[in-house]
Design a protein around this motif. Structure first.
Motif, PDB file in Angstrom:
ATOM      1  N   ARG A   1      -0.161  51.823  56.691  1.00  0.00           N
ATOM      2  CA  ARG A   1      -1.024  52.992  56.569  1.00  0.00           C
ATOM      3  C   ARG A   1      -2.317  52.662  55.818  1.00  0.00           C
ATOM      4  N   TYR A   2      -3.403  53.320  56.259  1.00  0.00           N
ATOM      5  CA  TYR A   2      -4.713  53.228  55.618  1.00  0.00           C
ATOM      6  C   TYR A   2      -5.197  51.776  55.493  1.00  0.00           C
TER       7      TYR A   2
ATOM      8  N   GLU B   1      -7.292  48.468  55.460  1.00  0.00           N
ATOM      9  CA  GLU B   1      -8.649  48.020  55.172  1.00  0.00           C
ATOM     10  C   GLU B   1      -8.582  46.540  54.824  1.00  0.00           C
TER      11      GLU B   1
ATOM     12  N   TRP C   1       2.127  50.383  53.068  1.00  0.00           N
ATOM     13  CA  TRP C   1       0.837  50.911  52.656  1.00  0.00           C
ATOM     14  C   TRP C   1      -0.119  49.770  52.322  1.00  0.00           C
ATOM     15  N   CYS C   2      -1.358  49.937  52.703  1.00  0.00           N
ATOM     16  CA  CYS C   2      -2.407  49.008  52.317  1.00  0.00           C
ATOM     17  C   CYS C   2      -2.899  49.405  50.925  1.00  0.00           C
TER      18      CYS C   2
ATOM     19  N   ARG D   1     -12.946  55.434  49.422  1.00  0.00           N
ATOM     20  CA  ARG D   1     -11.731  55.077  50.170  1.00  0.00           C
ATOM     21  C   ARG D   1     -11.011  56.339  50.652  1.00  0.00           C
ATOM     22  N   GLU D   2     -10.875  57.309  49.772  1.00  0.00           N
ATOM     23  CA  GLU D   2     -10.182  58.547  50.129  1.00  0.00           C
ATOM     24  C   GLU D   2     -10.987  59.370  51.123  1.00  0.00           C
TER      25      GLU D   2
ATOM     26  N   ARG E   1     -10.839  58.511  55.184  1.00  0.00           N
ATOM     27  CA  ARG E   1      -9.667  58.822  55.991  1.00  0.00           C
ATOM     28  C   ARG E   1     -10.003  59.931  56.986  1.00  0.00           C
ATOM     29  N   ASP E   2      -9.570  59.742  58.220  1.00  0.00           N
ATOM     30  CA  ASP E   2      -9.848  60.667  59.323  1.00  0.00           C
ATOM     31  C   ASP E   2     -11.295  60.621  59.797  1.00  0.00           C
TER      32      ASP E   2
END
Length: 406
Positions: free
Chosen positions: A116-117, A119, A136-137, A334-335, A338-339
């Motif tokens: 997930r996520y 990068e 998770w990344c 970073r947050e 998302r999307d």
């Protein structure tokens, strides 16, 4: 001699992935034999190659498998990932797997688990959840002692970028950087990609530098924001400060935007603009109090746009909303990505590269700058999905606003 069989699947012919894998094997002193090959018969059907890779010794083979693994080649008999605990907060275990920005899966508990996520330049942490394990990344600064971190690349699968379909808005761009094509066509492609992003339910990110304000292009960015075509804005103290300076004094960097001449005491205007916002208690309060009545930041406040202003060592002030802790600023960015379905980077090398580091490769990325070096630097640092347009930001934003019917 030692050998290992790998599988390569997808659009591996027209994307040249198969050729790159075979070339990599040879460059690293290995040899290969294509044991079986199936070619997709339709545009949507993937191809599949089974390749036996041979090397003179184990370390050479592992190096080859690592490098072709970054291109999507997976061992035919998947082996579970190796997990080791983080020895301390902010420290990966030795030999940790370093991520790319490509979609990645890990093999654990008998199945492939998506990370997930994703990068670039992070690690992978596995958690046990009630519904099963998750991956998770995680950046190095967020690692907590005892986190189970993937070590080595055994059991890791990356998915190379797909080919650009003929129906894509950017299919006509044969290379990543465009300096000699008709620019209106490229901007029209960006406008189309923005509409497609909105239709898919994804968000639109714009990353901007202060040249947007200095060149008079702020009015076009403001129009795009007010029309709802920007969901997230990344910038630094400078863009926001000079936008507010223009709203309060009609200048940018002390230059009168109507005449192009230096205004009397204009060199003070940006600092006075910062002071006015600080006195009001921030940009939102300045808008509410009627201190700030126009401009890009005014539009962001009115539209409720997510804004992340990341500071730098050279900033005056800064404005209250500027995040001066670089690690905190990076986390806020970073947050916010998302999307995001499309990222449009305009006239800023620093923030473009910083944003590119955080984006999955599946995010359509456009970089606009009057210097080709900015676009090339972004791609050289790993944002290979970027399309570059070498042109003035004022032309780009004016044309983009027109393409969006504004």
């Amino acid at each position: 001699m030692v050998s290992e069989t790998v599988i390569l699947e997808g659009h591996i012919i027209d994307s040249l992935t198969l050729s790159r894998v075979l070339d990599t094997v040879l460059v690293l002193d290995g040899a290969y034999e294509v044991a079986s090959f199936f070619m997709g018969r339709t545009k949507g059907e993937p191809s599949r190659a089974e390749i036996v890779v041979t090397a003179p010794d184990g370390p050479t083979l592992e190096r080859i498998l690592h490098d072709i693994g970054q291109l999507g080649a997976v061992r035919s008999a998947p082996t579970p990932v190796r997990l080791e605990p983080a020895p301390a907060d902010g420290v990966f275990p030795e030999g940790f797997y370093s991520t790319t920005n490509l979609d990645t899966d890990i093999y654990a508990y008998g199945r492939w688990i998506p990370v997930r996520y994703i990068e670039m330049d992070c690690g992978i942490v596995v958690h046990d959840e009630p519904d099963g394990p998750t991956a998770w990344c995680v950046p190095i600064g967020s690692i907590v002692r005892g986190d189970r971190v993937v070590v080595g690349d055994t059991g890791v699968r990356v998915k190379p970028l797909p080919r650009i379909e003929p129906s894509s808005a950017f299919h006509f761009m044969g290379s990543g950087v465009s300096s000699e094509r008709r620019k209106e066509i490229v901007v029209a492609a960006v406008a189309r990609a923005m509409r497609e992003t909105r239709e898919s339910g994804k968000r639109i990110l714009l990353v901007g530098g202060p040249a947007i304000i200095h060149t008079g292009a702020g009015q076009y960015l403001e129009a795009l924001i007010r029309a709802g075509w920007v969901d997230v804005l990344f910038a630094g103290n400078a863009l926001a400060t000079h936008d507010i300076e223009h709203a309060l004094y009609g200048t940018s960097l002390g230059v009168d935007m109507r005449t192009g001449l230096a205004a009397a005491h204009g060199h003070e205007h940006h600092l006075r603009a910062i002071n006015a916002i600080r006195r009001a208690g921030g940009m939102a309060e300045a808008v509410r109090q009627g201190v700030l009545k126009s401009g890009v930041m005014h539009a962001c406040v009115q539209r409720g746009i997510k804004v992340v202003l990341a500071g730098s060592i050279r900033d005056d002030g800064p404005l209250p909303e500027v995040i001066t802790d670089t690690v905190a600023a990076q986390q806020a960015m970073r947050e916010a990505v998302r999307d995001v379905g499309i990222a449009i980077m305009v006239a800023t090398t620093l923030h473009s590269v910083a944003t590119g580091n955080l984006l999955p490769a599946t995010v359509t990325t456009i970089c606009v700058d009057n210097a080709a070096d900015t676009v090339i630097k972004l791609m050289d640092r790993g944002t290979h999905q970027a399309f570059g347009l070498v042109t003035d930001c004022e032309f780009f934003l004016k044309e983009l606003a027109a393409q969006m019917g504004l």
